[in-house]
Design a protein around this motif. Structure first.
Motif, PDB file in Angstrom:
ATOM      1  N   GLN A   1       0.329 -47.849  -6.506  1.00  0.00           N
ATOM      2  CA  GLN A   1       0.166 -48.940  -7.467  1.00  0.00           C
ATOM      3  C   GLN A   1      -0.133 -48.406  -8.867  1.00  0.00           C
ATOM      4  OE1 GLN A   1       0.726 -52.160  -6.867  1.00  0.00           O
ATOM      5  NE2 GLN A   1       1.151 -51.794  -4.706  1.00  0.00           N
ATOM      6  N   LEU A   2      -1.029 -47.404  -8.942  1.00  0.00           N
ATOM      7  CA  LEU A   2      -1.438 -46.870 -10.247  1.00  0.00           C
ATOM      8  C   LEU A   2      -0.377 -45.970 -10.865  1.00  0.00           C
ATOM      9  CD1 LEU A   2      -5.227 -46.131  -9.643  1.00  0.00           C
ATOM     10  CD2 LEU A   2      -4.186 -48.070 -10.824  1.00  0.00           C
ATOM     11  N   ASN A   3       0.611 -45.554 -10.094  1.00  0.00           N
ATOM     12  CA  ASN A   3       1.724 -44.787 -10.665  1.00  0.00           C
ATOM     13  C   ASN A   3       2.699 -45.676 -11.419  1.00  0.00           C
ATOM     14  OD1 ASN A   3       1.069 -42.135 -10.011  1.00  0.00           O
ATOM     15  ND2 ASN A   3       1.939 -42.279  -7.956  1.00  0.00           N
ATOM     16  N   THR A   4       2.628 -46.987 -11.159  1.00  0.00           N
ATOM     17  CA  THR A   4       3.545 -47.934 -11.821  1.00  0.00           C
ATOM     18  C   THR A   4       2.826 -49.014 -12.622  1.00  0.00           C
ATOM     19  OG1 THR A   4       3.644 -49.229  -9.773  1.00  0.00           O
ATOM     20  CG2 THR A   4       5.378 -47.594 -10.124  1.00  0.00           C
ATOM     21  N   HIS A   5       1.489 -49.141 -12.439  1.00  0.00           N
ATOM     22  CA  HIS A   5       0.722 -50.164 -13.153  1.00  0.00           C
ATOM     23  C   HIS A   5      -0.531 -49.542 -13.753  1.00  0.00           C
ATOM     24  CE1 HIS A   5       3.054 -52.310 -10.049  1.00  0.00           C
ATOM     25  NE2 HIS A   5       3.161 -53.268 -10.931  1.00  0.00           N
TER      26      HIS A   5
END
Length: 208
Positions: free
Chosen positions: A75-79
């Motif tokens: 999730q944190l790689n894209t958001h």
């Protein structure tokens, strides 16, 4: 914005090492101190204990899935931020909605870290859920009204067609009538048939 009750800092995603900070929001100052009870635990082990001890049972499976470290990293790689809302047991049968907010940290040597902040968002979440229910109810009512309007329009079209058919039959010079196949009684007839039978109106024919 409400203060965090607890903050977890995952300083190495690969090794799952982390520090747990518990905030003192009830004193004269707001500060955090490292919770020594968390020393030696990996993130996954601490997460499992947290879910078992704190999260409401009906939310166990979903919360475990959403708090899985691989999922958080994805999730944190894209958001820029990732949120998880869950029900927490507060004691005496009381449950509150809590929110965990995850933010990525760029650690030395190119390693990835994560900060997780836990806070009580019960009032805001319940207001949001109530609003969503109201929107869904409005959409259902809108759909019901649309179907009702379509049914009314369908009935009106059928009525128009029946009226047109009756008008055609009434105006045609040919004799026209219909009978009940079982009883042989007249169900309808046009004016030409009324005149042929030497009656004054179709009412004197229908039912005979």
């Amino acid at each position: 914005s409400k203060p965090y009750h607890t903050v977890w800092v995952i300083d190495d995603v690969e090794n799952e090492t982390f520090l747990l900070y518990r905030g003192d929001t009830h004193g004269k100052t707001v500060h955090s101190a490292v919770n020594k009870q968390a020393f030696g635990l990996t993130y996954t082990a601490a997460k499992e204990k947290y879910v078992d001890r704190v999260v409401a049972k009906q939310d166990h499976e979903r919360t475990r899935r959403e708090l899985d470290l691989k999922n958080i990293v994805e999730q944190l790689n894209t958001h820029p931020m990732y949120n998880v809302v869950y029900l927490r047991e507060m004691g005496d049968g009381i449950q509150h909605y809590f929110r965990i907010e995850f933010v990525r940290l760029d650690m030395p040597d190119g390693k990835m870290g994560i900060v997780c902040g836990f806070k009580d968002d019960d009032e805001e979440v319940r207001e949001s859920l109530a609003l969503q229910d109201a929107i869904r109810e409005a959409e259902r009512a809108k759909e019901d009204n649309r179907k009702l309007i379509e049914e009314i329009q369908s009935v009106a079209k059928i009525g128009d067609l029946m009226g047109l058919a009756a008008s055609v039959l009434s105006d045609t010079p040919a004799l026209s009538f219909s009978k009940d196949a079982k009883t042989g009684k007249y169900l309808a007839c046009n004016q030409s048939f009324v005149d042929f039978k030497h009656k004054s109106s179709a009412d004197e024919v229908i039912g005979k």
